[in-house]
Design a protein around this motif. Sequence first.
Motif, mmCIF file in Angstrom:
data_model
loop_
_atom_site.group_PDB
_atom_site.id
_atom_site.type_symbol
_atom_site.label_atom_id
_atom_site.label_comp_id
_atom_site.label_asym_id
_atom_site.label_seq_id
_atom_site.Cartn_x
_atom_site.Cartn_y
_atom_site.Cartn_z
ATOM 1 N N GLU A 70 74.688 27.765 112.852
ATOM 2 C CA GLU A 70 75.762 27.337 112.461
ATOM 3 C C GLU A 70 75.862 25.866 112.573
ATOM 4 O OE1 GLU A 70 78.500 30.754 114.498
ATOM 5 O OE2 GLU A 70 77.631 29.418 116.172
ATOM 6 N N ALA A 71 75.056 25.166 113.277
ATOM 7 C CA ALA A 71 74.946 23.879 113.364
ATOM 8 C C ALA A 71 74.335 23.102 111.988
ATOM 9 C CB ALA A 71 74.172 23.293 114.673
ATOM 10 N N LYS A 72 73.357 24.078 111.581
ATOM 11 C CA LYS A 72 72.718 23.524 110.495
ATOM 12 C C LYS A 72 73.851 23.480 109.149
ATOM 13 C CE LYS A 72 68.203 24.891 111.429
ATOM 14 N NZ LYS A 72 67.296 26.136 111.306
ATOM 15 N N LYS A 73 74.808 24.451 109.168
ATOM 16 C CA LYS A 73 75.793 24.422 108.088
ATOM 17 C C LYS A 73 76.702 23.410 108.169
ATOM 18 C CE LYS A 73 75.152 29.284 107.699
ATOM 19 N NZ LYS A 73 75.721 30.691 107.976
ATOM 20 N N ILE A 74 77.164 22.774 109.405
ATOM 21 C CA ILE A 74 78.364 21.920 109.420
ATOM 22 C C ILE A 74 77.879 20.484 109.855
ATOM 23 C CG2 ILE A 74 79.955 23.658 110.183
ATOM 24 C CD1 ILE A 74 79.500 23.104 113.033
ATOM 25 N N LEU A 75 76.444 20.189 110.362
ATOM 26 C CA LEU A 75 76.226 18.968 110.881
ATOM 27 C C LEU A 75 75.782 18.047 109.510
ATOM 28 C CD1 LEU A 75 74.402 19.354 114.080
ATOM 29 C CD2 LEU A 75 76.734 18.611 113.708
ATOM 30 N N HIS A 76 75.806 16.746 109.562
ATOM 31 C CA HIS A 76 75.314 15.848 108.677
ATOM 32 C C HIS A 76 73.896 16.067 108.285
ATOM 33 C CE1 HIS A 76 73.853 12.132 106.815
ATOM 34 N NE2 HIS A 76 75.172 11.973 106.264
ATOM 35 N N SER A 77 73.401 15.784 107.339
ATOM 36 C CA SER A 77 71.803 16.225 107.084
ATOM 37 C C SER A 77 70.777 15.470 108.108
ATOM 38 C CB SER A 77 71.370 15.778 105.530
ATOM 39 O OG SER A 77 71.594 14.489 105.368
ATOM 40 N N THR A 78 71.288 14.158 108.301
ATOM 41 C CA THR A 78 70.317 13.614 109.392
ATOM 42 C C THR A 78 70.226 14.217 110.659
ATOM 43 O OG1 THR A 78 72.041 12.254 109.916
ATOM 44 C CG2 THR A 78 70.461 11.240 108.249
ATOM 45 N N GLN A 79 71.258 14.654 111.162
ATOM 46 C CA GLN A 79 71.298 15.491 112.295
ATOM 47 C C GLN A 79 70.727 17.009 112.197
ATOM 48 O OE1 GLN A 79 75.425 15.502 114.242
ATOM 49 N NE2 GLN A 79 75.827 13.733 113.087
#
Length: 146
Positions: free
Chosen positions: A125-134
Motif C-alpha cells: 500500500e505504501a508503494k502506491k501512495i508515497l513519493h518515489s524517493t520514499q
Amino acid sequence: MKVKSAGVFLVRRDRKILVGHPTNHKLSFWSIPKGKIDEGETPLEAAIRETYEECNVKLFKDLHHFIDLGTHVYRHKKKEVTLYAHLETKQSHWDKFNIKCNSNVPEERGGFPEFDNFEWVTFEEAKKILHSTQVEGLKVLEKKLS
C-alpha cells in the motif's frame, strides 16, 4: 545546492508502516515523517526530531536501533532525502502513543498542522501512495529485511 532532508520509516511488528497525510495535499498523497536537516544536525538527528514533530513518536539515537536506507535524490536533482527505518520492538508500545502532529507549517503559509491524518499501511500500500524517493528507500528496507 540541494535541499537536504531526512526521515524514518516506523515499522510495526506486523510489518505495517506509519504514513501521514500532509494537510492540503491530494487525498492520494501520503508521506513518512521527514523534513529538512537543520544546520549542525546529522541526518539521523533530523529524522528523529521530525518524527517527534510530525507524529509524536519520540525516538533516541543512543537508545533505538536504526537501519540506514541511504540517501535518495529527487528526479529534479534539487532535493535529497536520507532515510532510516526503526522496527517496533516488544518495548516500543506504539499502540499506546497518541499519534498526532506537533508541528505547523510557517505562519506565512497558513500556520496549519503539517499532517491531518495518519494510517498504518502495508509495504505494498505504501508503494502506491508515497513519493518515489520514499518508495526507493522502502525497497532498500524490503531487501534488508528479507
